[in-house]
Each structure stands twice: as structure tokens, then as C-alpha cells.
Scaffold this motif. Structure first.
Motif, PDB file in Angstrom:
ATOM      1  N   SER A 137     -19.329 -10.241  52.361  1.00  0.00           N
ATOM      2  CA  SER A 137     -18.411 -10.910  50.613  1.00  0.00           C
ATOM      3  C   SER A 137     -17.231 -11.603  51.780  1.00  0.00           C
ATOM      4  O   SER A 137     -15.948 -12.084  50.920  1.00  0.00           O
ATOM      5  CB  SER A 137     -17.914  -9.384  51.114  1.00  0.00           C
ATOM      6  OG  SER A 137     -19.334  -8.355  50.950  1.00  0.00           O
ATOM      7  N   HIS A 140     -18.282 -14.737  51.312  1.00  0.00           N
ATOM      8  CA  HIS A 140     -17.364 -14.778  49.260  1.00  0.00           C
ATOM      9  C   HIS A 140     -16.342 -15.106  49.492  1.00  0.00           C
ATOM     10  O   HIS A 140     -15.840 -15.950  48.594  1.00  0.00           O
ATOM     11  CB  HIS A 140     -17.841 -13.924  49.080  1.00  0.00           C
ATOM     12  CG  HIS A 140     -18.255 -13.827  47.420  1.00  0.00           C
ATOM     13  ND1 HIS A 140     -17.071 -13.445  46.981  1.00  0.00           N
ATOM     14  CD2 HIS A 140     -19.166 -14.343  46.987  1.00  0.00           C
ATOM     15  CE1 HIS A 140     -17.102 -13.664  45.416  1.00  0.00           C
ATOM     16  NE2 HIS A 140     -18.372 -14.325  45.007  1.00  0.00           N
ATOM     17  N   ALA A 208     -22.458  -8.336  48.131  1.00  0.00           N
ATOM     18  CA  ALA A 208     -21.487  -9.337  48.097  1.00  0.00           C
ATOM     19  C   ALA A 208     -21.033 -10.514  47.289  1.00  0.00           C
ATOM     20  O   ALA A 208     -19.795 -10.630  47.526  1.00  0.00           O
ATOM     21  CB  ALA A 208     -21.830 -10.616  49.539  1.00  0.00           C
TER      22      ALA A 208
END
Length: 229
Positions: A137, A140, A208
Motif C-alpha cells: 500500500s 502504491h 492495496a
């Protein structure tokens, strides 16, 4: 002078670093091709002049591949092992001016950094499911919209895990690893590495925030995916 007890861990790390260039190809099917594929997948979306993030950059294999094949890219590599980063510095050689190394984890990469692509090869399997989701995550968060993430690591179906691990041992033996070493490595992986199933790994990428997640690599006990921020 360093005591024997404090010196022993350093000797073990030094031996691990010394073996790192030779052992992965004996343990990971298609090891060199895996890095080539990662570069190809990143280049599909990343511009000619791009900034790329490598998570788990110790050793420098990904860094060297990306720098050698894309002279317009600058690459940030993060890894918690200073010894492995030293090896990475030697590996990238003349490309060191385009490679920035960070001793740490994803949280040590500036949160406002924006990358045109990211790669993490043979790293995520060291993280448990919660930390893996958090780390992916955070990757990202640092990618420009639409930018690719390429990941590859241990990922084995639960129902046939023993069979695939035995096959992996046989691959290592045929690749030149002593059987005792291959068996010991298998037991160490099973005891210490939080291997997830392919379904779990793919679900984490979706959770994510990655889209169009696709499998691009499957080799015995290893899987690799590409997804887009």
C-alpha cells in the motif's frame, strides 16, 4: 577488539553477501530472465526519462538490470541491510550516478516521492500478511497513477505445498546445490518465511489499490505479478 560472540553474526552476514551472487540462480528458476521481464514490464508504461523504485534492492541485481537497459532512468533502491547495499553499490558499477540507495524500509522513502514504476523481487515473502499489505500500500502511495508495480516471490498453493517444496529441492540439486543444503534451506524457508498462496498474494495487490493485476511468472514455488496504480 570485537568479541567472538559479536563477531560471529558479522561473519555470517559476510558469508551470506559473498554467496549472494552465486546462489540465487541455483534456487530461483529463471532468475536472470525474471529480472529481464521486470525491466520489460516497467518499460511498457514508464517514460524514457523516469524515476523507478526498487524495494529490497540489496545485492543490486535489479538496479543493474534497470540502469543498464534504460539509461534515462534514475533508480532509488531501499533495503534494510547495509551490507547488502554495499554489494549493490559494487554491482551497479559505472551506473552509480543514477542510483540512489536508502538503508531502511518503505517508510524511509519520502512519502511525497512520485515514481514511474516500482519493482520488488524476492523480498515480499519475508513479510507477514499484514506487513505485506501495508508495504505494498505504501508503494502504491508513492507511484504516479497508472504506474506499474512488479513483484515476484515465494507463493505456493496450500493444498499441494509439500509437493511443490519437494520439487523445489530437486531443482536446487539439479542446479548444483548440495542436497543437504537444499533440504536445510527448505526447512528454514518453511519455518521462517510466511509464504502465502497465489490467491492471497493477488488479493493483497488488489486491496492495496492496484488494478489489472496479472500473473507474468510462475516457476515451481515462485510467482510474479504486475499491477498498475
Amino acid at each position: 577488539m570485537m568479541s567472538q560472540s559479536s563477531a560471529e553474526p558479522l561473519v555470517a552476514v559476510a558469508e551470506l553477501v559473498a554467496r549472494y551472487a552465486d546462489e540465487p540462480p541455483r534456487r530461483v528458476p529463471g532468475y536472470d530472465a525474471l529480472h529481464q521481464m521486470a525491466a520489460v514490464l516497467l518499460a511498457e508504461n514508464a517514460p524514457r526519462v523516469a524515476r523507478v523504485l526498487v524495494v529490497g534492492a540489496g545485492g543490486g541485481k535489479e538496479l543493474a538490470m534497470l540502469a543498464d537497459t534504460h539509461p534515462g532512468w534514475t533508480i532509488d533502491g531501499v533495503d534494510p541491510s547495509e551490507e547488502m547495499l554495499d554489494l549493490a553499490r559494487r554491482t551497479v558499477g559505472s551506473n552509480s550516478g543514477r542510483v540512489h540507495l536508502i538503508n531502511g524500509v518503505i517508510d524511509d522513502v519520502p512519502a511525497d516521492a512520485l515514481y514511474d514504476g516500482a519493482v520488488s523481487v524476492l523480498t515480499m515473502h519475508f513479510l507477514d500478511i499484514e506487513e505485506r499489505l501495508r508495504t505494498i500500500s505504501e508503494i502504491h502511495r508513492r507511484l504516479r497513477p497508472g504506474s506499474p508495480l512488479v513483484v515476484a516471490h515465494y507463493s505456493v498453493p496450500e493444498v499441494s505445498r509439500d509437493l511443490w517444496m519437494r520439487r523445489h529441492v530437486e531443482f536446487c540439486v539439479t542446479a548444483g546445490l548440495a542436497r543437504d543444503n537444499a533440504e536445510n534451506a527448505r526447512h528454514a524457508v518453511e519455518e521462517r518465511v510466511p509464504i502465502l498462496t497465489p490467491d492471497q498474494d493477488e488479493a493483497i495487490l488488489h486491496e492495496a489499490g492496484f488494478n489489472d493485476v496479472a500473473l507474468f511468472y510462475a516457476a515451481l514455488t515462485f510467482r510474479g505479478w504486475v499491477g498498475y496504480a
